[in-house]
Design an enzyme around this catalytic site. Structure first.
Site, PDB file in Angstrom:
ATOM      1  N   LEU A   1       0.847  -1.184   0.000  1.00 22.69           N
ATOM      2  CA  LEU A   1       0.000   0.000   0.000  1.00 22.69           C
ATOM      3  C   LEU A   1       0.885   1.237   0.000  1.00 22.69           C
ATOM      4  O   LEU A   1       1.984   1.225   0.569  1.00 22.69           O
ATOM      5  CB  LEU A   1      -0.904   0.021   1.247  1.00 22.69           C
ATOM      6  CG  LEU A   1      -1.952  -1.086   1.377  1.00 22.69           C
ATOM      7  CD1 LEU A   1      -2.680  -0.957   2.709  1.00 22.69           C
ATOM      8  CD2 LEU A   1      -2.948  -1.046   0.226  1.00 22.69           C
ATOM      9  N   ASP A   2       0.397   2.317  -0.631  1.00 29.23           N
ATOM     10  CA  ASP A   2       1.105   3.588  -0.550  1.00 29.23           C
ATOM     11  C   ASP A   2       1.271   3.975   0.914  1.00 29.23           C
ATOM     12  O   ASP A   2       0.460   3.584   1.773  1.00 29.23           O
ATOM     13  CB  ASP A   2       0.304   4.683  -1.264  1.00 29.23           C
ATOM     14  CG  ASP A   2       0.135   4.418  -2.749  1.00 29.23           C
ATOM     15  OD1 ASP A   2       0.928   3.639  -3.308  1.00 29.23           O
ATOM     16  OD2 ASP A   2      -0.798   4.989  -3.338  1.00 29.23           O
ATOM     17  N   ARG A   3       2.268   4.795   1.179  1.00 30.84           N
ATOM     18  CA  ARG A   3       2.578   5.170   2.567  1.00 30.84           C
ATOM     19  C   ARG A   3       1.349   5.747   3.276  1.00 30.84           C
ATOM     20  O   ARG A   3       1.104   5.446   4.450  1.00 30.84           O
ATOM     21  CB  ARG A   3       3.723   6.180   2.584  1.00 30.84           C
ATOM     22  CG  ARG A   3       4.104   6.657   3.974  1.00 30.84           C
ATOM     23  CD  ARG A   3       5.333   7.546   3.954  1.00 30.84           C
ATOM     24  NE  ARG A   3       5.578   8.098   5.271  1.00 30.84           N
ATOM     25  CZ  ARG A   3       5.114   9.278   5.693  1.00 30.84           C
ATOM     26  NH1 ARG A   3       4.394  10.036   4.869  1.00 30.84           N
ATOM     27  NH2 ARG A   3       5.363   9.706   6.917  1.00 30.84           N
TER      28      ARG A   3
ATOM     29  N   THR B   1      -1.840   5.313   2.518  1.00 34.25           N
ATOM     30  CA  THR B   1      -3.024   4.449   2.459  1.00 34.25           C
ATOM     31  C   THR B   1      -2.966   3.457   3.611  1.00 34.25           C
ATOM     32  O   THR B   1      -1.920   2.879   3.897  1.00 34.25           O
ATOM     33  CB  THR B   1      -3.087   3.699   1.120  1.00 34.25           C
ATOM     34  OG1 THR B   1      -3.141   4.648   0.049  1.00 34.25           O
ATOM     35  CG2 THR B   1      -4.304   2.800   1.047  1.00 34.25           C
TER      36      THR B   1
ATOM     37  N   ARG C   1      -5.951   5.992  -7.207  1.00 33.92           N
ATOM     38  CA  ARG C   1      -5.811   7.448  -7.176  1.00 33.92           C
ATOM     39  C   ARG C   1      -5.775   8.027  -8.595  1.00 33.92           C
ATOM     40  O   ARG C   1      -6.427   9.035  -8.885  1.00 33.92           O
ATOM     41  CB  ARG C   1      -4.551   7.823  -6.403  1.00 33.92           C
ATOM     42  CG  ARG C   1      -4.567   7.312  -4.960  1.00 33.92           C
ATOM     43  CD  ARG C   1      -3.189   7.348  -4.321  1.00 33.92           C
ATOM     44  NE  ARG C   1      -2.702   8.705  -4.151  1.00 33.92           N
ATOM     45  CZ  ARG C   1      -1.468   8.999  -3.744  1.00 33.92           C
ATOM     46  NH1 ARG C   1      -0.608   8.016  -3.486  1.00 33.92           N
ATOM     47  NH2 ARG C   1      -1.100  10.260  -3.609  1.00 33.92           N
TER      48      ARG C   1
END
Length: 301
Positions: free
Chosen positions: A134-136, A138, A234
């Site tokens: 996951l993105d930082r 998220t 996104r």
């Protein structure tokens, strides 16, 4: 050493390799077993994979040892475990924590904490096999494998579309269609190392969305990923005119209730072949996501 065994079924002999591959052992992993210290057995005796196995015999596999990864620091920070067995681990990643180490976040990422957890429980291997990232900023469920064989099994499930990840998101504006499949290729943005964009020469990407609730200024979305491109949700939401609330990179960071993109991996489902069952994990909604849903008047009915 982690070991597995499978009884040969059917009515005719078959190669040991065929039996192993029927239980998820890939050709690539068989090479790892051969050259890195693993052992294949037939009724307890070491054999080559071209040996013939008769119905009723038992094929065994001892996994090769995994060298510790000294480049990943060990962190004993808190870890929210959603599911764990001898082969798989699912954890709930908080927002603002990177999934894996980098020069910006070298010591206390989710992978560092998983290594600390594996060290504490004296797992056979402390190598962190992250399967989903996951993105930082998220939050939500992240899947790890505890050994290379388990990782290869999950990689195959991802390629076959069997590993199911579901997200909750809050998008800007009123998304009109109740249900939509966004099928737009994604590639790197020309002016940024980090940013991605929809572009005709990008890689195929499919995101499925359902609108669960709408207010005058925002929409509550349930999201299913069919591919796993960087920043996919996104980028796709921005591309259809509804960037995520709080997304500074693809929209605007102006929402007073959440200071990151409003995106949370709420459910993760995968097949556990060693238990012959599907595992479904739920990550509770974090406070900032709950706040923006409430304050935007999006509480689902």
């Amino acid at each position: 050493m982690t070991a597995f065994s499978w009884r040969v079924t059917g009515t005719t002999p078959e190669h040991v390799r065929t039996v192993l591959m029927a239980h998820g052992v890939t050709r690539t992993y068989l090479k790892r077993v051969k050259f890195h210290g693993g052992i294949v057995t037939l009724d307890g005796q070491p054999v080559r994979v071209i040996a013939m196995a008769k119905p009723g015999q038992t094929v065994g596999l001892e996994l090769p040892p995994e060298a510790p990864n000294t480049h990943v620091a060990t962190s004993y920070g808190a870890l929210d475990v959603l599911y764990e067995d001898d082969h798989f681990l699912v954890v709930n990643k908080p927002a603002k924590m990177a999934s894996v180490p980098s020069h910006l976040y070298p010591d206390d990422t989710l992978a560092n904490r998983v290594k600390g957890h594996l060290t504490k429980i004296q797992a056979p291997s402390t190598v962190t096999h992250i399967v989903t990232r996951l993105d930082r900023e998220t939050s939500g469920a992240v899947l790890f494998a505890k050994h290379h064989f388990a990782h290869s099994i999950l990689d195959k499930q991802m390629k076959q579309g069997l590993l199911d990840k579901r997200y909750i998101a809050v998008a800007q504006g009123r998304v009109t269609a109740n249900h939509r499949l966004i099928d737009l290729p994604i590639g790197r943005a020309g002016d940024s190392f980090i940013k991605r964009q929809v572009r005709p020469d990008g890689r195929a990407a499919q995101t499925e969305i359902w609108v669960r609730s709408r207010s005058r200024s925002a929409s509550l979305l349930a999201v299913k990923l069919h591919t796993g491109r960087t920043h996919q949700i996104r980028v796709h939401c921005q591309a259809v005119g509804h960037p995520l609330v709080g997304d500074w990179l693809y929209g605007q960071q102006t929402n007073p209730w959440i200071h990151r993109q409003a995106l949370h991996c709420a459910r993760l489902r995968f097949y556990q072949p060693f238990l012959d069952q599907w595992i479904t994990c739920y990550a509770p909604l974090p406070a900032d996501m709950a706040a923006v849903i409430t304050q935007e008047g999006l509480s689902s009915h």
